[in-house]
Enzyme design. Structure first.
Site, mmCIF file in Angstrom:
data_model
loop_
_atom_site.group_PDB
_atom_site.id
_atom_site.type_symbol
_atom_site.label_atom_id
_atom_site.label_comp_id
_atom_site.label_asym_id
_atom_site.label_seq_id
_atom_site.Cartn_x
_atom_site.Cartn_y
_atom_site.Cartn_z
ATOM 1 C CG LEU A 1 93.395 158.197 41.918
ATOM 2 C CD1 LEU A 1 93.933 158.278 40.491
ATOM 3 C CD2 LEU A 1 92.251 159.182 42.109
ATOM 4 C CD GLU B 1 94.954 149.485 49.494
ATOM 5 O OE1 GLU B 1 94.386 150.462 50.007
ATOM 6 O OE2 GLU B 1 95.903 148.897 50.005
ATOM 7 N N GLY B 2 93.869 147.575 44.977
ATOM 8 C CA GLY B 2 93.473 146.194 44.722
ATOM 9 C C GLY B 2 94.412 145.268 45.476
ATOM 10 N N GLY C 1 98.107 146.013 43.977
ATOM 11 C CA GLY C 1 98.692 147.329 43.783
ATOM 12 C C GLY C 1 97.823 148.432 44.351
ATOM 13 C CB VAL C 2 98.271 151.239 46.369
ATOM 14 C CG1 VAL C 2 97.357 152.306 46.949
ATOM 15 C CG2 VAL C 2 98.393 150.067 47.327
ATOM 16 C CB VAL C 3 95.875 153.421 41.578
ATOM 17 C CG1 VAL C 3 95.930 154.519 40.517
ATOM 18 C CG2 VAL C 3 96.059 152.054 40.929
ATOM 19 C CE LYS D 1 97.392 149.610 38.607
ATOM 20 N NZ LYS D 1 96.828 148.510 37.759
ATOM 21 C CG ASP E 1 89.938 143.080 34.958
ATOM 22 O OD1 ASP E 1 88.779 142.663 35.144
ATOM 23 O OD2 ASP E 1 90.603 143.642 35.843
HETATM 24 P P1 ADP Z 1 93.446 148.384 39.847
HETATM 25 O O1 ADP Z 1 94.416 147.285 39.616
HETATM 26 O O2 ADP Z 1 93.407 148.872 41.249
HETATM 27 O O3 ADP Z 1 92.067 148.078 39.293
HETATM 28 P P2 ADP Z 1 93.562 150.483 37.812
HETATM 29 O O4 ADP Z 1 94.694 150.602 36.843
HETATM 30 O O5 ADP Z 1 92.268 149.995 37.279
HETATM 31 O O6 ADP Z 1 94.080 149.610 39.047
HETATM 32 O O7 ADP Z 1 93.349 151.904 38.489
HETATM 33 C C1 ADP Z 1 92.509 152.078 39.614
HETATM 34 C C2 ADP Z 1 91.687 153.339 39.475
HETATM 35 O O8 ADP Z 1 92.527 154.476 39.351
HETATM 36 C C3 ADP Z 1 90.817 153.363 38.222
HETATM 37 O O9 ADP Z 1 89.580 152.735 38.415
HETATM 38 C C4 ADP Z 1 90.669 154.840 37.965
HETATM 39 O O10 ADP Z 1 89.641 155.384 38.774
HETATM 40 C C5 ADP Z 1 91.986 155.406 38.430
HETATM 41 N N1 ADP Z 1 92.923 155.554 37.301
HETATM 42 C C6 ADP Z 1 93.768 154.625 36.803
HETATM 43 N N2 ADP Z 1 94.484 155.102 35.763
HETATM 44 C C7 ADP Z 1 94.083 156.378 35.595
HETATM 45 C C8 ADP Z 1 94.460 157.435 34.680
HETATM 46 N N3 ADP Z 1 95.389 157.271 33.735
HETATM 47 N N4 ADP Z 1 93.836 158.633 34.817
HETATM 48 C C9 ADP Z 1 92.906 158.829 35.781
HETATM 49 N N5 ADP Z 1 92.523 157.895 36.650
HETATM 50 C C10 ADP Z 1 93.094 156.671 36.579
HETATM 51 MG MG MG Z 2 91.072 148.280 37.516
#
Ligand code: ADP
Ligand code: MG
Length: 353
Positions: A28, A30-31, A34-36, A56, A168
């Site tokens: 979803l 990648e920063g 971390g990777v989500v 994550k 943020d």
């Molecule tokens: P990053 O550090 O990469 O910004 P985030 O926590 O913002 O990490 O998550 C990255 C992306 O994953 C979000 O922009 C969103 O699209 C998706 N995401 C994160 N948490 C959720 C969640 N609980 N449900 C659905 N999508 C999520």
């Molecule tokens: Mg984010």
């Protein structure tokens, strides 16, 4: 720091989930830290390949993010994405990594929704479902934006009342929860818990310059410059009062309000250009308005028109959020009581059609 490690070791022994319990799905995000992924429990894989969880994998910063999520879950559960679990996973990579698990809230962030030509009507559909025959127009758009702002401020008030500053706040970190049909905040990776004193200073350089308030470094006089680990600083509520670190988030939320009102500021380039103009006006929104309004594009004019509804009550709220001095910015709680929100929101509207 030792106390912090101990807390984690203790948590490790209470672990009921580990790496092998999860099946990873689509990536979803990648920063740098971390990777989500979308994920599901291995024991009960969901019918589709997409699981009902979000996972994550985070670097060393994940420790603070777990701390924040557990605190939020206990103190203001509805403000943020539903946190399930966090743990440290030893891996061959040096240091291992932190795994954080949330419920999957839905597919769209406010950034996704805002960039659509349908905005803000796409949000109306998400909240109310398909409603036939609702007239479109600036009044309606204002109601939808008002509803979104009240939900963001509600979540922020919850975080701030808990003593957490997010740092943020941006549309990418505001997610539409399909279950509760409201917006919730995500990504506590840069957050600071000022009452307990958990703060991660090195993340300051990570602050998103597009949404950061001009002061940028909250509480900078109380915190050491660059420790390599989470540090505990004893900050009393008195210091919180003095520094008003929560107003950092209010500035960012004000910029979201602005982007919702002005379609041209929803793109990165539009926002960056606005930030440059505002800086030239010494962060005085009224001065900015004076410089741009005489030769405003139809797009800009539409934004002013929306904010001018009801005697300019929206503009008044916006200008009390986006201010140079943190202490002159309105708090989330006070903002929620602002006359801009006196008008009934979207839900009332659906009964009136
Ligand atoms: P990053 O550090 O990469 O910004 P985030 O926590 O913002 O990490 O998550 C990255 C992306 O994953 C979000 O922009 C969103 O699209 C998706 N995401 C994160 N948490 C959720 C969640 N609980 N449900 C659905 N999508 C999520
Ligand atoms: Mg984010």
């Amino acid at each position: 720091f030792d106390m912090f490690v101990l807390a984690f070791v203790e948590r490790l022994f209470r672990t009921t989930y580990r790496k092998d319990d999860f099946v990873l799905g689509k990536k979803l995000g990648e920063g740098a830290f971390g990777v989500v992924y979308r994920a599901s429990l291995a024991k009960k894989p969901s019918s589709k390949n997409d699981g009902d969880l979000v996972l994550k994998k985070a670097t060393e910063y994940g420790a603070v993010e777990i701390w924040m999520n557990e605190r939020v879950r206990r103190a203001c559960a509805n403000c943020c994405a539903d946190f399930v679990y966090g743990f440290f996973e030893n891996s061959s990579k040096k240091g291992g990594e932190y795994w954080l698990i949330w419920r999957y809230e839905g597919e769209a962030t406010l950034a996704d929704l805002m960039i659509s030509r349908e905005f803000p009507y796409n949000v109306q559909t998400l909240i109310l479902g398909e409603v036939q025959d609702l007239p479109k127009g600036i009044e309606r758009e204002n109601r939808i934006i008002q509803t979104i702002m009240s939900q963001i401020l509600f979540a922020l008030d919850g975080l701030h009342s808990t003593g957490i500053v997010h740092r943020d706040i941006k549309p990418q970190n505001v997610i539409f929860s399909e279950g509760s049909r409201t917006f919730k905040i995500i990504d506590l990776g840069a957050a600071a818990d000022l009452r307990v004193g958990i703060n991660y200073i090195p993340k300051e350089f990570l602050l998103d310059p597009r949404y950061a308030a001009p002061e940028q470094y909250i509480m900078s006089t109380q915190t050491p410059s660059a420790p390599s680990a989470p540090v505990a600083t004893a900050l009393s509520p008195v210091l919180w009062q003095l520094n008003l670190p929560d107003r950092f988030d209010i500035y960012s939320a004000g910029l979201i309000f602005l982007q919702m009102a002005f379609p041209g500021l929803r793109t990165d380039s539009g926002l960056i250009q606005f930030n440059r103009q505002l800086k030239r006006c010494d962060y005085d929104l009224s001065a900015w308005r004076k410089t741009v309004e005489p030769r405003a594009s139809p797009d800009l004019r539409k934004g002013f028109q929306l904010l001018d509804i009801d005697g300019g009550i929206g503009w008044e709220l916006l200008t009390s959020m986006v201010r140079y001095k943190a202490r002159q910015r309105i708090s989330a709680k006070t903002a929620l009581a602002h006359p801009y929100f006196d008008r009934e929101g979207l839900l009332a509207l659906s009964f009136m059609q």
